[in-house]
Motif scaffolding. Structure first.
Motif, PDB file in Angstrom:
ATOM      1  N   HIS A 187     -15.226   2.022   1.141  1.00 42.71           N
ATOM      2  CA  HIS A 187     -15.029   1.302  -0.214  1.00 42.71           C
ATOM      3  C   HIS A 187     -15.082  -0.135  -0.316  1.00 42.71           C
ATOM      4  CE1 HIS A 187     -12.170   0.628  -3.396  1.00 42.71           C
ATOM      5  NE2 HIS A 187     -12.290   1.881  -3.811  1.00 42.71           N
ATOM      6  N   HIS A 190      -7.612  -0.559  -5.914  1.00 39.85           N
ATOM      7  CA  HIS A 190      -8.663   0.346  -5.593  1.00 39.85           C
ATOM      8  C   HIS A 190      -9.763   0.561  -6.883  1.00 39.85           C
ATOM      9  CE1 HIS A 190      -4.732   2.092  -6.835  1.00 39.85           C
ATOM     10  NE2 HIS A 190      -5.606   3.066  -7.489  1.00 39.85           N
ATOM     11  N   THR A 230       0.898  -1.238  -0.166  1.00 43.49           N
ATOM     12  CA  THR A 230       0.195   0.007   0.135  1.00 43.49           C
ATOM     13  C   THR A 230       0.818   1.121   0.035  1.00 43.49           C
ATOM     14  OG1 THR A 230      -0.036   0.060   2.308  1.00 43.49           O
ATOM     15  CG2 THR A 230      -1.871  -1.295   1.409  1.00 43.49           C
ATOM     16  N   TYR A 285      -2.521  -1.160  -3.579  1.00 39.54           N
ATOM     17  CA  TYR A 285      -3.482  -0.385  -3.709  1.00 39.54           C
ATOM     18  C   TYR A 285      -3.238   0.969  -3.172  1.00 39.54           C
ATOM     19  CZ  TYR A 285      -5.030  -1.748   1.032  1.00 39.54           C
ATOM     20  OH  TYR A 285      -5.025  -2.105   2.081  1.00 39.54           O
ATOM     21  N   GLU A 345      -7.021   6.135  -0.795  1.00 37.31           N
ATOM     22  CA  GLU A 345      -8.193   6.166  -1.480  1.00 37.31           C
ATOM     23  C   GLU A 345      -9.127   5.355  -1.225  1.00 37.31           C
ATOM     24  OE1 GLU A 345      -7.589   6.544  -5.971  1.00 37.31           O
ATOM     25  OE2 GLU A 345      -5.756   8.044  -5.743  1.00 37.31           O
ATOM     26  N   ILE A 346      -8.791   4.530  -0.174  1.00 42.17           N
ATOM     27  CA  ILE A 346      -9.713   3.541   0.375  1.00 42.17           C
ATOM     28  C   ILE A 346     -10.547   3.936   1.482  1.00 42.17           C
ATOM     29  CG2 ILE A 346     -10.035   1.425   1.160  1.00 42.17           C
ATOM     30  CD1 ILE A 346      -9.079   1.074  -1.577  1.00 42.17           C
ATOM     31  N   ASP A 355      -3.799   3.252  -0.411  1.00 37.76           N
ATOM     32  CA  ASP A 355      -4.667   3.204   0.889  1.00 37.76           C
ATOM     33  C   ASP A 355      -5.190   4.655   1.176  1.00 37.76           C
ATOM     34  OD1 ASP A 355      -2.145   4.565   1.390  1.00 37.76           O
ATOM     35  OD2 ASP A 355      -1.913   3.339   3.303  1.00 37.76           O
ATOM     36  N   VAL A 369     -13.546  -2.525  -1.464  1.00 35.86           N
ATOM     37  CA  VAL A 369     -12.193  -3.123  -0.958  1.00 35.86           C
ATOM     38  C   VAL A 369     -12.120  -3.325   0.552  1.00 35.86           C
ATOM     39  CG1 VAL A 369      -9.622  -3.066  -0.736  1.00 35.86           C
ATOM     40  CG2 VAL A 369     -10.901  -2.385  -2.937  1.00 35.86           C
TER      41      VAL A 369
END
Length: 855
Positions: free
Chosen positions: A157, A120, A33, A148, A152-153, A150, A159
């Motif tokens: 989300h 993501h 991440t 991914y 943007e999570i 992190d 994910v």
């Protein structure tokens, strides 16, 4: 990029170790991440250098398309995996993909490192496949590596739902920015401080600034750095890059030759300047940020022209992903192609379980709804409504279904209108508009009575029976439901038959008739035999609830365990969520707070009717232990329950509201709660309102009590306590004994409550004992727990410290010589006491409270 691998030895060592463990059949999950440009892809590229000789590396990419490709990163593996998986991925059949993927990775002695880049951006179908894999990967010779961003999570989300289901060892490798020393080793002492100040050590930014040329003329932003590099390229190469930049992924070699005059030869200067990565099969920008910067430099007309060129090439070659075609058609403004391909792309996404992507495609095509004939338009609207419902988007679902019904009213197909009305009725209920749901259900049956389609009529009747049953109108539910059962049997429609049997069984059991359980069990058997997974899961849930209502907790837990396994096996994530929430209730009643909360936390992102019981569990588990945040959770549950208006939700939420008021000494709350109680009782009777009535009574309200509450309030508290003890409800056993005037009963209650950590009620009982003159009253919780600002036990504080070190649950278990399941429970307790939803949030709150200031 080799430079970005500075200070990455630790991460590569971890990945190599995971691959070696996979060689011995011990699979795991590794999460790489970090922010954009931090070097995630560079680490992945270097994985080859640490793979065992027997291993293989499979890499798939999620793309930043407006609507992601269905199974996109997994379809990237076609040509690199076996025939069975290739065929499954080509077909998009969910069950086939699940099993073929598991079989593909089950290659003893040959560990597979499966990398999914930029998770993501993954579509729902890909996430479903990965959920399937991570729950099984511990027994496979494989490592799943997911990269991914992190940052943007968010908490909601999709994910997040994947990261919480793995039972395999999971290792997180958060990549940090380059240190000042690493930057100095790249650029030399003279410019190190300037470059570090501008880039903050982001490897991509560092590389771009260096590539721009003279450090004294370094642009202030990475976008300007990319533009500066573009200006050094020949015009034809610069133009070629702008053509490639509209493709949000790597570009196949054939597509490069189709859209770039001169093909690869034209791109040589960009490759030499480090802007492109070129392989025999593909060409890609070295970083997504660079591609975006080039794309951002295009004028609107140039962007449309470039997308049209890509679109033309894809159509001429044939066989392109539908999502890809739709993306470029949308970017090129080609309405005809959107109308042509978006419905098929949406249907493909829906069939694969990519509900977010299906909704996006349907939304796009419905912007051009006038291009479709009324019947086809109605079908598109109904499909959009269904997919929106799958995502919990009630308002768009209702709006679309209303429009579909309006169209069908002008068409000759009466059965289609009746089924559309039936679906609208269900959506109205889902949207908490019960009056509209009931009126529409009646109209649906009226239409279907004369439509000449008995299967459709059976479904309309079953829908009406379901509403009656949910509203406690049992006689009506049975009368209408039995007709639906008869029609479904004659038409040999197992799905509708299971649905109708469920409704009638629910209603019959609600009248304490043992035939209800038999009907529900038949509903379950019919659904399983027919492969009707959604109806089977609904039967599991309803049987579970009635076992809970009858305090048959152990049997309920066993059945719900079976139901969750079935939902997981069939990948019905929505019902898996509900079965977890239902499973929380027996644990709550047994006083197993941490386990109850572990299941109840599945409420995140669930629809309102599912969230209500979960919020009740979470709230009661907190207020009964004197922890903060419980009152707010219960108040939210009460608000939702009132909007739903059904006793099955009002009863538990109202009981929790009244209990919380009693514990804080707020007798006036009875006046606020009583009107709702009376309305619910008048509408449905008191069957599901027993606990609500009892706690209103404790607040001083004059309400009728059912057994066993009447016994403990007006009869023999010991008799009621014996009932609760046999049921396994230790907190309720203590509540019953708290009515007694016998010191021995009250002392027993105190010991029970202390064992449960139920301090608020224990303090009340101790006060009663002091009033009775009892001298030797057991002490309360140990000072160590009381002194902790969050009420953590010593073991929980120890687990928290290891969480702060970044250890996974299996790693904590190994460090503390505990089982992973025990650590799961401790982590759940830490989350609960800190009112946190994630590990990062728990650690942050612990630091605020000073719990991590030492050690």
């Amino acid at each position: 990029m080799a430079r970005a691998l500075l200070e990455r030895d630790h991460e590569l060592t971890e990945l190599g170790a995971a691959a070696r463990r996979a060689l011995d059949g011990q699979g795991s999950v590794v999460l790489v991440t970090g922010e954009a440009g931090i070097g995630k892809s560079s680490v992945v590229e270097a994985v080859r250098s640490v793979l065992p000789a027997e291993g293989r590396l499979l890499v798939g990419y999620c793309d930043d398309l407006a609507t992601p490709r269905v199974l996109g990163p997994l379809r990237d593996l076609i040509g690199k995996v076996g025939t069975s998986l290739t065929e499954a991925l080509t077909s998009g059949d969910r069950a086939q993909v699940f099993e073929a993927f598991r079989a593909e990775l089950d290659w003893p002695g040959h560990p597979t490192v499966l990398v999914v880049e930029d998770l993501h951006w993954a579509d729902d179908a890909t996430l479903d496949v990965l959920r399937f894999l991570v729950r099984r990967i511990a027994a496979l010779p494989a490592v799943l590596v997911a990269t991914y961003r992190d940052d943007e999570i968010g908490a909601d989300h999709p994910v997040r739902g994947l990261l919480g289901v793995t039972g395999a060892p999971m290792r997180r490798l958060p990549l940090t920015r380059l240190s000042r020393g690493a930057v100095r080793s790249l650029v030399g002492d003279q410019d190190a401080d300037r470059v570090f100040a501008i880039t903050s050590g982001n490897p991509f930014f560092v590389t771009e600034l260096l590539g721009a040329g003279d450090a004294d003329k370094v642009p202030a932003t990475v976008t300007e750095a990319v533009y500066a590099r573009l200006r050094t390229l020949p015009p034809d190469c610069r133009d070629a890059l702008t053509r490639l930049a509209v493709v949000p992924s790597t570009v196949e070699r054939w597509l490069v030759e189709a859209i770039v005059p001169g093909g690869l030869d034209t791109l040589v200067p960009a490759e030499q300047r480090g802007m492109l990565t070129v392989t025999p099969a593909r060409v890609g920008f070295r970083h997504e940020l660079m591609r975006r910067a080039v794309e951002a430099s295009l004028t609107a007309s140039n962007r449309i022209t470039a997308n049209r060129a890509v679109l033309t090439a894809l159509l001429e070659r044939g066989g392109a992903d539908l999502s890809r075609l739709v993306h470029h058609a949308d970017e090129a403004g080609d309405a005809d192609l959107i109308v042509r391909y978006a419905p098929a792309a949406a249907a493909e996404a829906a069939a694969a379980g990519s509900h977010r992507e299906a909704v996006a495609h349907y939304r796009l095509v419905l912007q051009h709804r006038s291009a479709f004939a009324p019947a086809e338009r109605a079908g598109l609207l109904e499909a959009y409504a269904e997919e929106s419902y799958m995502l919990g988007m009630a308002e768009p679902a209702v709006t679309a279904q209303r429009e579909a019904v309006a169209l069908r009213r002008g068409l000759p197909d009466r059965a289609a209108l009746g089924l559309a009305l039936r679906r609208l009725s269900r959506l109205y209920w889902y949207w908490n508009d019960r009056p509209a749901a009931e009126a529409t259900a009646v109209e649906a049956v009226d239409v279907l009575e004369g439509a000449g389609d008995d299967a459709a009529l059976a479904f309309g009747l079953s829908n009406q029976s379901q509403l009656y049953a949910l509203g406690g109108q049992n006689a009506a539910a049975v009368a209408v439901g039995e007709r639906a059962i008869e029609l479904a049997r004659k038409q040999r429609e197992p799905g509708i038959l299971s649905h109708a049997l469920n409704n009638v069984g629910f209603a019959v059991w609600d009248t304490d008739d043992v035939r209800g359980r038999k009907l529900l069990e038949e509903s379950l058997a019919v659904a399983i035999a027919a492969g009707e997974a959604d109806h089977a899961c609904r039967a599991y849930a309803n049987i579970g609830w009635y076992l809970i209502y009858n305090w048959q907790l152990d049997e309920a837990s066993r059945l719900l365990d079976e139901g969750r396994a079935y939902a997981e096996r069939t990948e019905l994530i929505g019902f898996l969520t509900y079965l977890h929430i239902t499973s929380a209730m027996p644990f709550l009643l047994r006083g197993e707070w941490d386990e109850a909360e572990r299941h109840a936390r599945w409420e995140s992102g669930a629809p309102a009717m599912m969230r209500t019981p979960a919020l009740v569990v979470l709230g009661l588990a907190r207020i009964r232990r004197g922890l903060p945040g419980g009152e707010e959770l219960i108040a939210e549950a009460w608000e939702i329950a009132q909007s739903i208006g059904e006793a099955q939700r009002i009863g538990p939420a109202g009981a929790a509201m009244a209990e919380a008021a009693w514990l804080r000494g707020d007798a006036a709350a009875a006046g606020r709660l009583l009107p709702v109680f009376r309305r619910a009782r008048a509408a449905e009777g008191g069957h599901r309102l027993g606990a609500f009535a009892y706690w209103l009574h404790r607040l001083g309200a004059d309400v009728p009590l059912a057994e066993p509450y009447a016994i403990q309030a007006h009869g023999d508290p010991r008799e009621a306590a014996d009932f609760w003890e046999r049921a396994g409800c230790r907190y309720d056993q203590a509540v019953a004994l708290s009515h007694s005037t016998d010191p021995d009963d009250l002392l027993t209650a105190v010991r029970l409550l202390d064992a449960l950590g139920a301090d608020p009620l224990a303090r009340r009982v101790r006060s009663r004992l002091r009033q009775l003159g009892v001298a030797r009253i057991p002490r309360g919780p140990q000072p160590g727990t009381r002194g902790n600002p969050a009420g953590l036990t010593g073991r929980q504080a120890e687990v928290l410290r290891l969480l702060a070190e970044g250890l996974s649950n299996p790693e904590i278990a190994a460090r503390l010589v505990l089982s992973t399941r025990t650590v799961d429970a401790h982590v759940a307790a830490v989350f609960t006491k800190l009112a946190a939803r994630t590990r990062r949030e728990a650690v942050a709150k612990a630091r605020e409270l000073g719990l991590l200031s030492t050690g």
